[in-house]
Write a protein that holds these residues in place. Structure first.
Motif, mmCIF file in Angstrom:
data_model
loop_
_atom_site.group_PDB
_atom_site.id
_atom_site.type_symbol
_atom_site.label_atom_id
_atom_site.label_comp_id
_atom_site.label_asym_id
_atom_site.label_seq_id
_atom_site.Cartn_x
_atom_site.Cartn_y
_atom_site.Cartn_z
ATOM 1 N N ARG A 26 -46.049 -42.826 -16.220
ATOM 2 C CA ARG A 26 -46.015 -44.102 -15.492
ATOM 3 C C ARG A 26 -44.843 -44.181 -14.521
ATOM 4 N N THR A 39 -52.174 -44.236 -13.485
ATOM 5 C CA THR A 39 -52.604 -45.221 -14.477
ATOM 6 C C THR A 39 -52.809 -44.486 -15.778
ATOM 7 N N HIS A 41 -54.067 -44.703 -19.571
ATOM 8 C CA HIS A 41 -54.930 -45.489 -20.450
ATOM 9 C C HIS A 41 -54.411 -45.425 -21.884
ATOM 10 N N ARG A 44 -56.180 -42.156 -27.138
ATOM 11 C CA ARG A 44 -57.495 -41.960 -27.760
ATOM 12 C C ARG A 44 -57.291 -41.687 -29.253
ATOM 13 N N SER A 51 -55.296 -40.181 -18.022
ATOM 14 C CA SER A 51 -54.508 -40.759 -16.929
ATOM 15 C C SER A 51 -55.206 -40.498 -15.599
ATOM 16 N N ASP A 52 -55.094 -41.482 -14.700
ATOM 17 C CA ASP A 52 -55.655 -41.379 -13.349
ATOM 18 C C ASP A 52 -54.511 -41.161 -12.373
ATOM 19 N N THR A 65 -58.732 -37.623 -12.609
ATOM 20 C CA THR A 65 -58.513 -38.157 -13.949
ATOM 21 C C THR A 65 -58.330 -36.964 -14.871
ATOM 22 N N ARG A 67 -57.055 -35.465 -18.967
ATOM 23 C CA ARG A 67 -56.744 -35.718 -20.370
ATOM 24 C C ARG A 67 -55.462 -34.947 -20.677
#
Length: 155
Positions: A26, A39, A41, A44, A51-52, A65, A67
């Motif tokens: 971030r 971004t 998320h 999981r 993340s984007d 995007t 993982r």
């Protein structure tokens, strides 16, 4: 597929602190102009994070995007693109103790998915990726130098 390895040393920072900073995606946009937006998320069930990313690339932007799997015990992160502008983009970050601080290694494999232009675009993408990683590490960790130069200076 093109392979890129960037190995830098960060002086005056321990590997655990370097790992925590590198893991904080971030913050990347505030630390370097090349990363426009990230971004992250919620985690999981398996502990990985999606993340984007939007990153400057030459005169445009690359978006994807990915993982991310974090391994605090080994001070490493692995990532793989789930969707986006690359055909394939995957790799890892790792931190380890070095004489004056931390050696950080970024490895990536990528394929832009345009075989007819690979000869022209891949070297440009590799150079841009190397520059971006250097700028990110500088922003995150302060003074960084190529590991080989730092190793030679202490050898």
């Amino acid at each position: 597929m093109r392979q890129v390895t960037v190995r830098m040393t960060a002086q005056g920072i321990d590997p655990e602190s370097a790992y925590r900073r590198i893991s904080d995606f971030r913050r990347y946009p505030e630390l370097t102009r090349t990363v426009r937006e990230v971004t992250v998320h919620p985690p999981r069930p398996d502990g990985s994070v999606v993340s984007d990313w939007t990153v400057s690339f030459r005169n445009g932007l690359m978006c994807w995007t990915e993982r991310d799997a974090f391994s605090p015990p080994t001070l490493s992160i692995t990532f793989e693109q789930l969707s986006g502008d690359f055909e394939t983009f995957e790799g890892s970050w790792s931190c380890e103790a070095h004489q004056d601080g931390t050696a950080v290694t970024f490895r990536a494999s990528f394929d832009l998915g345009i075989p007819t232009l690979a000869e022209i675009l891949d070297p440009v993408a590799e150079s841009t990726l190397r520059t971006n990683i250097h700028q990110i590490l500088q922003g995150l960790l302060g003074t960084v130098a190529p590991a080989e130069a730092a190793d030679a200076a202490h050898g």
